[in-house]
Scaffold this motif. Structure first.
Motif, PDB file in Angstrom:
ATOM      1  N   SER A 180      55.398  -3.458  49.286  1.00  0.00           N
ATOM      2  CA  SER A 180      54.980  -4.621  48.438  1.00  0.00           C
ATOM      3  C   SER A 180      54.779  -4.346  46.925  1.00  0.00           C
ATOM      4  O   SER A 180      55.052  -4.729  45.925  1.00  0.00           O
ATOM      5  CB  SER A 180      53.800  -5.448  49.028  1.00  0.00           C
ATOM      6  OG  SER A 180      53.981  -5.816  50.064  1.00  0.00           O
ATOM      7  N   VAL A 181      54.097  -2.835  46.755  1.00  0.00           N
ATOM      8  CA  VAL A 181      53.470  -2.357  45.428  1.00  0.00           C
ATOM      9  C   VAL A 181      54.744  -2.037  44.771  1.00  0.00           C
ATOM     10  O   VAL A 181      55.242  -2.273  43.676  1.00  0.00           O
ATOM     11  CB  VAL A 181      52.753  -1.297  45.763  1.00  0.00           C
ATOM     12  CG1 VAL A 181      52.476  -0.374  44.453  1.00  0.00           C
ATOM     13  CG2 VAL A 181      51.269  -1.727  46.231  1.00  0.00           C
ATOM     14  N   PHE A 189      50.753   5.164  38.433  1.00  0.00           N
ATOM     15  CA  PHE A 189      49.341   5.097  38.906  1.00  0.00           C
ATOM     16  C   PHE A 189      48.953   3.414  38.916  1.00  0.00           C
ATOM     17  O   PHE A 189      48.211   3.153  39.758  1.00  0.00           O
ATOM     18  CB  PHE A 189      48.490   5.839  38.170  1.00  0.00           C
ATOM     19  CG  PHE A 189      47.041   5.486  38.194  1.00  0.00           C
ATOM     20  CD1 PHE A 189      45.940   6.359  39.144  1.00  0.00           C
ATOM     21  CD2 PHE A 189      46.556   4.848  37.277  1.00  0.00           C
ATOM     22  CE1 PHE A 189      44.968   5.825  39.215  1.00  0.00           C
ATOM     23  CE2 PHE A 189      45.106   4.452  37.250  1.00  0.00           C
ATOM     24  CZ  PHE A 189      44.213   5.217  38.248  1.00  0.00           C
ATOM     25  N   ASN A 190      49.354   2.918  37.806  1.00  0.00           N
ATOM     26  CA  ASN A 190      48.896   1.524  37.336  1.00  0.00           C
ATOM     27  C   ASN A 190      48.910   0.665  38.627  1.00  0.00           C
ATOM     28  O   ASN A 190      48.120   0.032  39.040  1.00  0.00           O
ATOM     29  CB  ASN A 190      49.361   0.972  36.403  1.00  0.00           C
ATOM     30  CG  ASN A 190      48.871   1.645  35.080  1.00  0.00           C
ATOM     31  OD1 ASN A 190      47.899   2.242  34.929  1.00  0.00           O
ATOM     32  ND2 ASN A 190      49.752   1.821  34.073  1.00  0.00           N
ATOM     33  N   GLU A 191      50.383   0.714  39.254  1.00  0.00           N
ATOM     34  CA  GLU A 191      50.836  -0.494  40.028  1.00  0.00           C
ATOM     35  C   GLU A 191      49.827  -0.465  41.564  1.00  0.00           C
ATOM     36  O   GLU A 191      49.343  -1.484  42.009  1.00  0.00           O
ATOM     37  CB  GLU A 191      52.417  -0.510  40.471  1.00  0.00           C
ATOM     38  CG  GLU A 191      53.178  -0.718  39.382  1.00  0.00           C
ATOM     39  CD  GLU A 191      53.504   0.474  38.213  1.00  0.00           C
ATOM     40  OE1 GLU A 191      52.533   1.467  37.957  1.00  0.00           O
ATOM     41  OE2 GLU A 191      54.571   0.410  37.640  1.00  0.00           O
ATOM     42  N   PRO A 192      49.965   0.640  42.173  1.00  0.00           N
ATOM     43  CA  PRO A 192      49.275   0.890  43.352  1.00  0.00           C
ATOM     44  C   PRO A 192      47.579   0.544  43.130  1.00  0.00           C
ATOM     45  O   PRO A 192      46.855   0.329  44.052  1.00  0.00           O
ATOM     46  CB  PRO A 192      49.475   2.176  43.755  1.00  0.00           C
ATOM     47  CG  PRO A 192      49.929   2.859  42.772  1.00  0.00           C
ATOM     48  CD  PRO A 192      50.738   2.000  42.036  1.00  0.00           C
ATOM     49  N   TYR A 193      47.322   1.305  41.966  1.00  0.00           N
ATOM     50  CA  TYR A 193      45.592   1.208  41.969  1.00  0.00           C
ATOM     51  C   TYR A 193      45.166  -0.252  41.639  1.00  0.00           C
ATOM     52  O   TYR A 193      44.093  -0.720  42.136  1.00  0.00           O
ATOM     53  CB  TYR A 193      45.328   2.056  40.830  1.00  0.00           C
ATOM     54  CG  TYR A 193      43.848   2.137  40.236  1.00  0.00           C
ATOM     55  CD1 TYR A 193      42.884   2.765  41.240  1.00  0.00           C
ATOM     56  CD2 TYR A 193      43.134   1.310  39.311  1.00  0.00           C
ATOM     57  CE1 TYR A 193      41.537   2.981  40.919  1.00  0.00           C
ATOM     58  CE2 TYR A 193      41.923   1.547  39.035  1.00  0.00           C
ATOM     59  CZ  TYR A 193      40.980   2.080  39.899  1.00  0.00           C
ATOM     60  OH  TYR A 193      39.641   2.079  39.672  1.00  0.00           O
ATOM     61  N   ILE A 194      45.877  -1.085  40.857  1.00  0.00           N
ATOM     62  CA  ILE A 194      45.603  -2.312  40.499  1.00  0.00           C
ATOM     63  C   ILE A 194      45.634  -3.110  41.550  1.00  0.00           C
ATOM     64  O   ILE A 194      44.683  -4.071  41.788  1.00  0.00           O
ATOM     65  CB  ILE A 194      46.175  -2.848  39.236  1.00  0.00           C
ATOM     66  CG1 ILE A 194      45.730  -1.962  38.132  1.00  0.00           C
ATOM     67  CG2 ILE A 194      45.972  -4.215  38.967  1.00  0.00           C
ATOM     68  CD1 ILE A 194      46.658  -2.135  36.744  1.00  0.00           C
ATOM     69  N   LEU A 195      46.608  -3.174  42.343  1.00  0.00           N
ATOM     70  CA  LEU A 195      47.061  -4.119  43.358  1.00  0.00           C
ATOM     71  C   LEU A 195      46.398  -3.949  44.797  1.00  0.00           C
ATOM     72  O   LEU A 195      46.141  -4.776  45.299  1.00  0.00           O
ATOM     73  CB  LEU A 195      48.732  -4.089  43.455  1.00  0.00           C
ATOM     74  CG  LEU A 195      49.245  -5.267  44.206  1.00  0.00           C
ATOM     75  CD1 LEU A 195      48.999  -6.589  43.292  1.00  0.00           C
ATOM     76  CD2 LEU A 195      51.056  -5.214  44.365  1.00  0.00           C
ATOM     77  N   THR A 196      46.460  -2.514  44.907  1.00  0.00           N
ATOM     78  CA  THR A 196      45.803  -2.438  46.267  1.00  0.00           C
ATOM     79  C   THR A 196      44.688  -1.167  46.442  1.00  0.00           C
ATOM     80  O   THR A 196      44.002  -1.019  47.369  1.00  0.00           O
ATOM     81  CB  THR A 196      46.956  -1.973  47.331  1.00  0.00           C
ATOM     82  OG1 THR A 196      47.377  -0.678  46.883  1.00  0.00           O
ATOM     83  CG2 THR A 196      48.080  -2.701  47.598  1.00  0.00           C
ATOM     84  N   ASN A 197      44.604  -0.482  45.184  1.00  0.00           N
ATOM     85  CA  ASN A 197      43.595   0.449  45.306  1.00  0.00           C
ATOM     86  C   ASN A 197      43.818   1.555  45.924  1.00  0.00           C
ATOM     87  O   ASN A 197      43.026   2.268  46.717  1.00  0.00           O
ATOM     88  CB  ASN A 197      41.977   0.079  45.230  1.00  0.00           C
ATOM     89  CG  ASN A 197      41.054   1.075  44.670  1.00  0.00           C
ATOM     90  OD1 ASN A 197      41.380   1.977  44.048  1.00  0.00           O
ATOM     91  ND2 ASN A 197      39.961   0.928  45.040  1.00  0.00           N
ATOM     92  N   VAL A 224      46.692   8.041  42.266  1.00  0.00           N
ATOM     93  CA  VAL A 224      45.643   7.501  42.853  1.00  0.00           C
ATOM     94  C   VAL A 224      44.687   8.547  43.558  1.00  0.00           C
ATOM     95  O   VAL A 224      43.432   8.258  43.370  1.00  0.00           O
ATOM     96  CB  VAL A 224      46.166   6.109  43.620  1.00  0.00           C
ATOM     97  CG1 VAL A 224      44.772   5.593  44.468  1.00  0.00           C
ATOM     98  CG2 VAL A 224      46.793   5.364  42.731  1.00  0.00           C
ATOM     99  N   HIS A 225      45.096   9.222  44.317  1.00  0.00           N
ATOM    100  CA  HIS A 225      44.315  10.115  44.987  1.00  0.00           C
ATOM    101  C   HIS A 225      43.540  11.086  44.393  1.00  0.00           C
ATOM    102  O   HIS A 225      42.627  11.476  44.259  1.00  0.00           O
ATOM    103  CB  HIS A 225      45.114  11.038  46.177  1.00  0.00           C
ATOM    104  CG  HIS A 225      44.532  11.835  46.944  1.00  0.00           C
ATOM    105  ND1 HIS A 225      43.216  11.523  47.470  1.00  0.00           N
ATOM    106  CD2 HIS A 225      44.909  13.165  47.445  1.00  0.00           C
ATOM    107  CE1 HIS A 225      42.671  12.688  48.378  1.00  0.00           C
ATOM    108  NE2 HIS A 225      43.693  13.691  48.280  1.00  0.00           N
ATOM    109  N   MET A 226      44.256  11.633  43.467  1.00  0.00           N
ATOM    110  CA  MET A 226      43.836  12.461  42.055  1.00  0.00           C
ATOM    111  C   MET A 226      42.467  11.549  41.507  1.00  0.00           C
ATOM    112  O   MET A 226      41.430  12.225  41.231  1.00  0.00           O
ATOM    113  CB  MET A 226      44.509  13.005  41.069  1.00  0.00           C
ATOM    114  CG  MET A 226      44.225  13.792  39.885  1.00  0.00           C
ATOM    115  SD  MET A 226      45.404  13.892  38.612  1.00  0.00           S
ATOM    116  CE  MET A 226      45.328  12.259  38.017  1.00  0.00           C
ATOM    117  N   TYR A 227      42.751  10.529  40.881  1.00  0.00           N
ATOM    118  CA  TYR A 227      41.860   9.689  40.470  1.00  0.00           C
ATOM    119  C   TYR A 227      40.805   9.428  41.250  1.00  0.00           C
ATOM    120  O   TYR A 227      39.202   9.686  40.700  1.00  0.00           O
ATOM    121  CB  TYR A 227      42.381   8.257  40.005  1.00  0.00           C
ATOM    122  CG  TYR A 227      41.231   7.538  39.284  1.00  0.00           C
ATOM    123  CD1 TYR A 227      40.720   7.656  37.961  1.00  0.00           C
ATOM    124  CD2 TYR A 227      40.478   6.509  40.098  1.00  0.00           C
ATOM    125  CE1 TYR A 227      40.082   6.808  37.406  1.00  0.00           C
ATOM    126  CE2 TYR A 227      39.939   5.506  39.486  1.00  0.00           C
ATOM    127  CZ  TYR A 227      39.485   5.648  38.040  1.00  0.00           C
ATOM    128  OH  TYR A 227      38.594   4.755  37.464  1.00  0.00           O
TER     129      TYR A 227
END
Length: 294
Positions: free
Chosen positions: A161-162, A231-239, A251-254
């Protein structure tokens, strides 16, 4: 033999860009590599030297394997759609049959690129909503209720979906780059193909694809490296959720650095992301042989 006089003017023009690269790219990269050998938090005054301990932890980190697989999925799907489909769309839009509506369609395809990714993520949050979302409502409308899903809440569908949202947002930009490349192809080649009786598909593979090889290389390189850095897409949509099903390396790094407050291990993850991206770029440059005479 008269010596050539050294001209310092070109060097002076290069100095600002070199300084910017040093300050914002190479020095932080070296600093990050140095940090990967230490254990420290965001606000800690001291760093504890741990040697290769962070790299050993990397091998035992199960989230890394999931994140890498998601990055690979991202890259494969993005290359197929953002490069393959975008090239087909560009070829169709440059066809004589679409000459009148082509300018309007270019704007339609490019419009999502001008929307902030944060806004796009919020929009697709409504699209994927399991109760009142547009996607499930559409499936119900056409009699495919059995395909309805909790798109962002299902570990099997979350990452796809992402990725789908990302393709919708980015494909117009790549299409426009291909349109520019196709417009530079000499018209005589297509006219000669018409005289020989070649069809549209034959012209696409025999003329368009070889003539836009440089553009294919550039777009593929941008797409693959972007997929490894996404980064932006998976982080904002599903974290990265549910669980770690839609987590990617960035995202894992952040989350490791700023949520778990483990900056040393986050630096190690950043090194891995950099190495993977650099290696993939070098392999592609080597295989593509763009800019070289056949």
């Amino acid at each position: 033999m008269q010596r050539r006089k050294f001209n310092i003017i070109p060097v002076l023009f290069l100095l600002p860009s070199i300084a910017l690269l040093l300050v914002f790219v190479y020095i932080p990269l070296i600093q990050n590599f140095y940090n990967s050998f230490f254990d420290f938090s965001v606000f800690s005054q001291t760093k504890t030297f741990v040697g290769l301990e962070n790299f050993k932890n990397l091998l035992a980190d199960k989230v890394v394997s999931v994140a890498l697989l998601n990055n690979v999925r991202y890259a494969i799907i993005s290359v197929v759609l953002q490069v393959g489909l975008a090239l087909v769309l560009a070829y169709i839009l440059e066809d004589k049959l679409f000459h009148r509506v082509a300018p309007f369609l270019r704007v339609v395809y490019f419009m999502p690129v001008m929307i902030s990714i944060s806004v796009v993520a919020l929009l697709f949050g409504f699209v994927y909503n399991p109760q009142m979302g547009l996607l499930n409502s559409f499936l119900e409308l056409i009699g495919l209720e059995n395909l309805k899903e909790v798109w962002l809440g299902n570990p099997e569908t979350a990452i796809y979906s992402v990725i789908a949202m990302s393709q919708w947002h980015s494909i117009g930009f790549v299409t426009l780059l291909f349109i520019v490349a196709i417009q530079k192809i000499p018209k005589e080649l297509y006219e000669a193909a018409d005289i020989d009786g070649a069809g549209k598909i034959r012209k696409f593979f025999s003329i368009t694809v070889p003539q836009v090889r440089e553009a294919i290389f550039v777009n593929t390189l941008i797409t693959i490296t972007g997929s490894m850095l996404v980064f932006n897409e998976p982080y904002i949509l599903t974290n990265g959720g549910p669980g770690f099903s839609s987590t990617v390396m960035s995202v894992h790094m952040y989350q490791t650095g700023f949520v778990k407050d483990n900056m040393g291990y986050a630096s190690t993850l950043a090194i891995i992301i950099f190495l993977l991206t650099a290696v993939l770029a070098l392999i592609q440059i080597k295989l593509s042989r763009t800019g070289k005479d056949d």
